[in-house]
Motif scaffolding. Structure first.
Motif, PDB file in Angstrom:
ATOM      1  N   GLN A  21      -1.071   3.555  -4.586  1.00 20.55           N
ATOM      2  CA  GLN A  21      -1.317   2.135  -4.350  1.00 20.55           C
ATOM      3  C   GLN A  21      -1.027   1.315  -5.615  1.00 20.55           C
ATOM      4  OE1 GLN A  21      -5.362   1.903  -2.949  1.00 20.55           O
ATOM      5  NE2 GLN A  21      -4.969   3.368  -1.312  1.00 20.55           N
ATOM      6  N   ARG A  22      -1.357   1.882  -6.750  1.00 18.05           N
ATOM      7  CA  ARG A  22      -1.127   1.186  -8.029  1.00 18.05           C
ATOM      8  C   ARG A  22       0.367   0.967  -8.257  1.00 18.05           C
ATOM      9  NH1 ARG A  22      -1.899   4.938 -12.306  1.00 18.05           N
ATOM     10  NH2 ARG A  22      -3.929   5.367 -11.433  1.00 18.05           N
ATOM     11  N   LEU A  23       1.145   2.014  -7.966  1.00 15.97           N
ATOM     12  CA  LEU A  23       2.599   1.898  -8.164  1.00 15.97           C
ATOM     13  C   LEU A  23       3.188   0.845  -7.238  1.00 15.97           C
ATOM     14  CD1 LEU A  23       3.792   5.616  -8.538  1.00 15.97           C
ATOM     15  CD2 LEU A  23       3.340   3.976 -10.335  1.00 15.97           C
ATOM     16  N   VAL A  24       2.785   0.869  -5.990  1.00 14.39           N
ATOM     17  CA  VAL A  24       3.339  -0.074  -5.010  1.00 14.39           C
ATOM     18  C   VAL A  24       2.946  -1.511  -5.364  1.00 14.39           C
ATOM     19  CG1 VAL A  24       3.184  -0.806  -2.596  1.00 14.39           C
ATOM     20  CG2 VAL A  24       3.472   1.589  -3.131  1.00 14.39           C
ATOM     21  N   PHE A  25       1.699  -1.695  -5.738  1.00 16.92           N
ATOM     22  CA  PHE A  25       1.222  -3.046  -6.083  1.00 16.92           C
ATOM     23  C   PHE A  25       1.975  -3.582  -7.309  1.00 16.92           C
ATOM     24  CE2 PHE A  25      -1.648  -6.189  -7.909  1.00 16.92           C
ATOM     25  CZ  PHE A  25      -1.991  -6.939  -6.806  1.00 16.92           C
ATOM     26  N   ASN A  26       2.123  -2.728  -8.318  1.00 12.60           N
ATOM     27  CA  ASN A  26       2.852  -3.143  -9.526  1.00 12.60           C
ATOM     28  C   ASN A  26       4.299  -3.472  -9.228  1.00 12.60           C
ATOM     29  OD1 ASN A  26       1.373  -3.140 -12.124  1.00 12.60           O
ATOM     30  ND2 ASN A  26       0.746  -1.114 -11.453  1.00 12.60           N
ATOM     31  N   LEU A  27       4.922  -2.614  -8.444  1.00 11.20           N
ATOM     32  CA  LEU A  27       6.360  -2.815  -8.163  1.00 11.20           C
ATOM     33  C   LEU A  27       6.593  -4.067  -7.339  1.00 11.20           C
ATOM     34  CD1 LEU A  27       7.472   0.841  -7.305  1.00 11.20           C
ATOM     35  CD2 LEU A  27       8.349  -0.528  -9.178  1.00 11.20           C
ATOM     36  N   HIS A  28       5.825  -4.195  -6.248  1.00 13.24           N
ATOM     37  CA  HIS A  28       6.108  -5.282  -5.310  1.00 13.24           C
ATOM     38  C   HIS A  28       5.505  -6.610  -5.757  1.00 13.24           C
ATOM     39  CE1 HIS A  28       7.161  -7.115  -1.525  1.00 13.24           C
ATOM     40  NE2 HIS A  28       5.908  -7.524  -1.364  1.00 13.24           N
ATOM     41  N   VAL A  29       4.265  -6.596  -6.161  1.00  5.02           N
ATOM     42  CA  VAL A  29       3.565  -7.855  -6.448  1.00  5.02           C
ATOM     43  C   VAL A  29       3.888  -8.372  -7.847  1.00  5.02           C
ATOM     44  CG1 VAL A  29       1.281  -8.942  -6.634  1.00  5.02           C
ATOM     45  CG2 VAL A  29       1.726  -7.290  -4.834  1.00  5.02           C
ATOM     46  N   ILE A  30       3.826  -7.502  -8.843  1.00  4.92           N
ATOM     47  CA  ILE A  30       3.982  -7.985 -10.234  1.00  4.92           C
ATOM     48  C   ILE A  30       5.452  -7.956 -10.679  1.00  4.92           C
ATOM     49  CG2 ILE A  30       3.288  -7.583 -12.633  1.00  4.92           C
ATOM     50  CD1 ILE A  30       0.680  -6.370 -11.439  1.00  4.92           C
ATOM     51  N   ASP A  31       6.130  -6.846 -10.461  1.00  6.81           N
ATOM     52  CA  ASP A  31       7.511  -6.719 -10.957  1.00  6.81           C
ATOM     53  C   ASP A  31       8.561  -7.208  -9.962  1.00  6.81           C
ATOM     54  OD1 ASP A  31       6.861  -5.673 -13.493  1.00  6.81           O
ATOM     55  OD2 ASP A  31       6.430  -3.738 -12.569  1.00  6.81           O
ATOM     56  N   ASN A  32       8.098  -7.731  -8.843  1.00  5.76           N
ATOM     57  CA  ASN A  32       8.974  -8.420  -7.886  1.00  5.76           C
ATOM     58  C   ASN A  32      10.052  -7.519  -7.258  1.00  5.76           C
ATOM     59  OD1 ASN A  32       9.341 -10.741  -6.503  1.00  5.76           O
ATOM     60  ND2 ASN A  32      10.585 -11.778  -8.043  1.00  5.76           N
ATOM     61  N   TYR A  33       9.709  -6.279  -7.022  1.00  4.09           N
ATOM     62  CA  TYR A  33      10.623  -5.386  -6.305  1.00  4.09           C
ATOM     63  C   TYR A  33      10.423  -5.606  -4.804  1.00  4.09           C
ATOM     64  CZ  TYR A  33      12.017  -2.407 -10.283  1.00  4.09           C
ATOM     65  OH  TYR A  33      12.551  -1.931 -11.449  1.00  4.09           O
ATOM     66  N   SER A  34      11.514  -5.550  -4.055  1.00  4.30           N
ATOM     67  CA  SER A  34      11.368  -5.650  -2.598  1.00  4.30           C
ATOM     68  C   SER A  34      10.799  -4.332  -2.053  1.00  4.30           C
ATOM     69  CB  SER A  34      12.727  -5.937  -1.952  1.00  4.30           C
ATOM     70  OG  SER A  34      13.556  -4.802  -2.116  1.00  4.30           O
ATOM     71  N   LEU A  35      10.354  -4.372  -0.800  1.00  5.10           N
ATOM     72  CA  LEU A  35       9.750  -3.167  -0.204  1.00  5.10           C
ATOM     73  C   LEU A  35      10.758  -2.019  -0.105  1.00  5.10           C
ATOM     74  CD1 LEU A  35       7.537  -4.684   2.635  1.00  5.10           C
ATOM     75  CD2 LEU A  35       6.727  -3.613   0.553  1.00  5.10           C
ATOM     76  N   SER A  36      11.992  -2.370   0.232  1.00  2.00           N
ATOM     77  CA  SER A  36      13.028  -1.324   0.341  1.00  2.00           C
ATOM     78  C   SER A  36      13.351  -0.711  -1.028  1.00  2.00           C
ATOM     79  CB  SER A  36      14.291  -1.909   0.977  1.00  2.00           C
ATOM     80  OG  SER A  36      14.784  -2.950   0.164  1.00  2.00           O
ATOM     81  N   VAL A  69       5.106   2.480   2.241  1.00  2.00           N
ATOM     82  CA  VAL A  69       4.974   1.519   1.137  1.00  2.00           C
ATOM     83  C   VAL A  69       4.151   0.316   1.593  1.00  2.00           C
ATOM     84  CG1 VAL A  69       6.272  -0.102  -0.312  1.00  2.00           C
ATOM     85  CG2 VAL A  69       7.069   2.222  -0.068  1.00  2.00           C
ATOM     86  N   LYS A  70       4.442  -0.165   2.810  1.00  2.00           N
ATOM     87  CA  LYS A  70       3.682  -1.299   3.370  1.00  2.00           C
ATOM     88  C   LYS A  70       2.203  -0.939   3.510  1.00  2.00           C
ATOM     89  CE  LYS A  70       7.105  -3.722   6.151  1.00  2.00           C
ATOM     90  NZ  LYS A  70       7.569  -3.938   7.537  1.00  2.00           N
ATOM     91  N   SER A  71       1.984   0.251   4.041  1.00  2.00           N
ATOM     92  CA  SER A  71       0.617   0.723   4.248  1.00  2.00           C
ATOM     93  C   SER A  71      -0.135   0.813   2.922  1.00  2.00           C
ATOM     94  CB  SER A  71       0.656   2.097   4.928  1.00  2.00           C
ATOM     95  OG  SER A  71      -0.590   2.713   4.866  1.00  2.00           O
ATOM     96  N   ASN A  72       0.529   1.396   1.935  1.00  2.00           N
ATOM     97  CA  ASN A  72      -0.097   1.523   0.615  1.00  2.00           C
ATOM     98  C   ASN A  72      -0.354   0.153  -0.013  1.00  2.00           C
ATOM     99  OD1 ASN A  72      -0.508   4.294   0.135  1.00  2.00           O
ATOM    100  ND2 ASN A  72       1.654   4.611  -0.292  1.00  2.00           N
ATOM    101  N   LEU A  73       0.538  -0.786   0.245  1.00  2.00           N
ATOM    102  CA  LEU A  73       0.376  -2.131  -0.306  1.00  2.00           C
ATOM    103  C   LEU A  73      -0.860  -2.825   0.285  1.00  2.00           C
ATOM    104  CD1 LEU A  73       1.662  -4.308  -2.150  1.00  2.00           C
ATOM    105  CD2 LEU A  73       2.922  -5.112  -0.158  1.00  2.00           C
TER     106      LEU A  73
END
Lengths: 194, 221
Positions: free
Chosen positions: A138-153, A166-170
């Motif tokens: 969950q930490r990796l997904v949150f950091n990637l998507h929310v903070i570092d602006n990576y898309s879900l794909s 990834v969506k579920s973990n987010l």
């Protein structure tokens, strides 16, 4: 020393150039590793190995035309950190189930002392601590998507999982993060002298 | 997730806050990094140059079916080892129904003739005493009818038959060199014929109980 000179000197294994590179990017990259890691000790290891990785592939920057050197270094560092954290198997593959009734079962009451907690303006240290307390996936997904602006794909590609997971973990990360922030804020308020 | 949960975190604010955040530069970390890179360079120069890096891209989708195939194959092989098809064929053959008659216990008679060899060594005693032929040669000179005692000149012509003695002496020296073998053939005992006991057959037809019994005649008068 210009950027091109710095790169060529680093490729030649020049110590002064390496130190300059380290001094330039340490502040930024060390905070990134702190966000992705579970604590400061793990972050230290990640920073050292991450720098070594970036310096080893610094020669590939020549082919990168779309990204700036800063972006290239940051992106490579993040991808290394994600792989590093993911490869710690005993930490990464842990149960991440969320109890549905956790909200009711809480032992503390945020509004007991009629103190309003503004979740939109959370302190940076509390936020960092709360992120570190998340489960690694969950930490990796949150950091990637929310903070570092990576898309879900992009995040799913980097984590080598499906987009659905990834969506579920987010979603789980969002829920758990808010709960952790609430708990940490309550604890910090209790510790403060009256 | 709880239905009562309301997400109140401002992610945009979090992003701005965390993206630009930085830590202070730490000189100790540089020393650590320098040491680490130095040791890594040493180890890589020693070992890394000689060992080729091999990356096998075997994914989970390949490994799992392979493991299953091996497991199934192994189990089926184990089951086949328990089943013996030859025995089943033998069991399928019709076994003719015959009364088994066990012969009475008799001492076993071996069909083979007993051959006993006796080695007899015959040493001729005569060989010990050499045969000596003595020939007496008498020279009588009788002139003018005078009785003269004949002088018997006994000349012993001792002539030993060398050939015979030599042969015999050689036999005496080695009495057991060539033992004679005598074969004694024990006559074969004839095997007694075992008479098979013939069981009396019983007719399966049920006897008529009314046979021979006189039925009372009805008096129709």
């Amino acid at each position: 020393m210009s950027q091109a000179e710095l790169i060529s000197a680093c490729l030649k294994n020049d110590k002064t150039a390496k130190k300059q590179f380290f001094e330039t990017y340490f502040s930024k990259l060390s905070y990134i590793s702190l966000r992705y890691s579970k604590n400061a000790a793990q972050s230290e290891q990640v920073v050292l190995q991450g720098f070594a990785h970036v310096l080893s592939i610094i020669g590939q920057f020549k082919s990168q035309n779309t990204l700036s050197f800063d972006e290239f270094v940051t992106k490579e560092f993040i991808s290394f950190v994600v792989k590093y954290i993911k490869n710690i198997r005993n930490e990464y593959y842990v149960a991440s189930t969320v109890k549905a009734l956790e909200y009711k079962e809480k032992t503390y009451d945020l509004f007991l002392d009629s103190k309003f907690i503004d979740l939109k303006n959370v302190d940076q240290d509390v936020l960092l601590k709360s992120i570190q307390e998340l489960v690694p996936s969950q930490r990796l997904v949150f950091n990637l998507h929310v903070i570092d602006n990576y898309s879900l794909s992009e995040a799913s590609e980097l984590l080598d999982t499906s987009e659905q997971s990834v969506k579920s973990n987010l979603e789980k990360a969002r829920f758990n993060l808010q709960k952790t922030i609430e708990k940490n804020l309550k604890l910090s308020n209790d510790e403060q002298p009256v | 997730m709880s239905s009562q949960f309301s997400y109140e975190l401002d992610e945009r604010q979090i992003r701005l806050m965390m993206q630009d955040a930085e830590l202070d530069y730490n000189e100790a970390m540089w020393h650590k990094f320098d040491e680490m890179s130095f040791t890594q360079a040493r180890t890589s120069s020693n070992i890394g140059n000689y060992i080729p890096t091999i990356n096998f891209g075997i994914s989970r989708s390949i490994i799992v079916p392979v493991i299953f195939i091996v497991l199934i194959g192994g189990l089926s092989a184990m089951l086949f080892s328990f089943v013996d098809f030859k025995k089943k064929e033998a069991m399928d053959k019709e076994i003719p129904y015959m009364a088994k008659i066990e012969p009475s216990k008799q001492p076993k008679v071996s069909s083979k003739p007993i051959i006993t060899t006796k080695s007899v060594t015959t040493v001729s005693i005569a060989a010990a005493k050499p045969v000596v032929d003595t020939t007496a040669i008498t020279d009588i000179t009788n002139t003018a009818n005078v009785l003269v005692e004949p002088v018997i000149k006994k000349v012993e012509a001792v002539k030993i038959r060398e050939t015979g003695i030599d042969k015999l002496s050689s036999q005496v020296v080695n009495p057991s060199s060539e033992p004679k073998k005598e074969t004694v053939i024990v006559p074969q005992k004839k095997k007694k014929k075992i008479k098979t006991e013939v069981l009396p057959t019983i007719n399966a037809t049920a006897p008529n109980l009314n046979e021979g019994a006189s039925e009372p005649e009805l008096d129709l008068k």
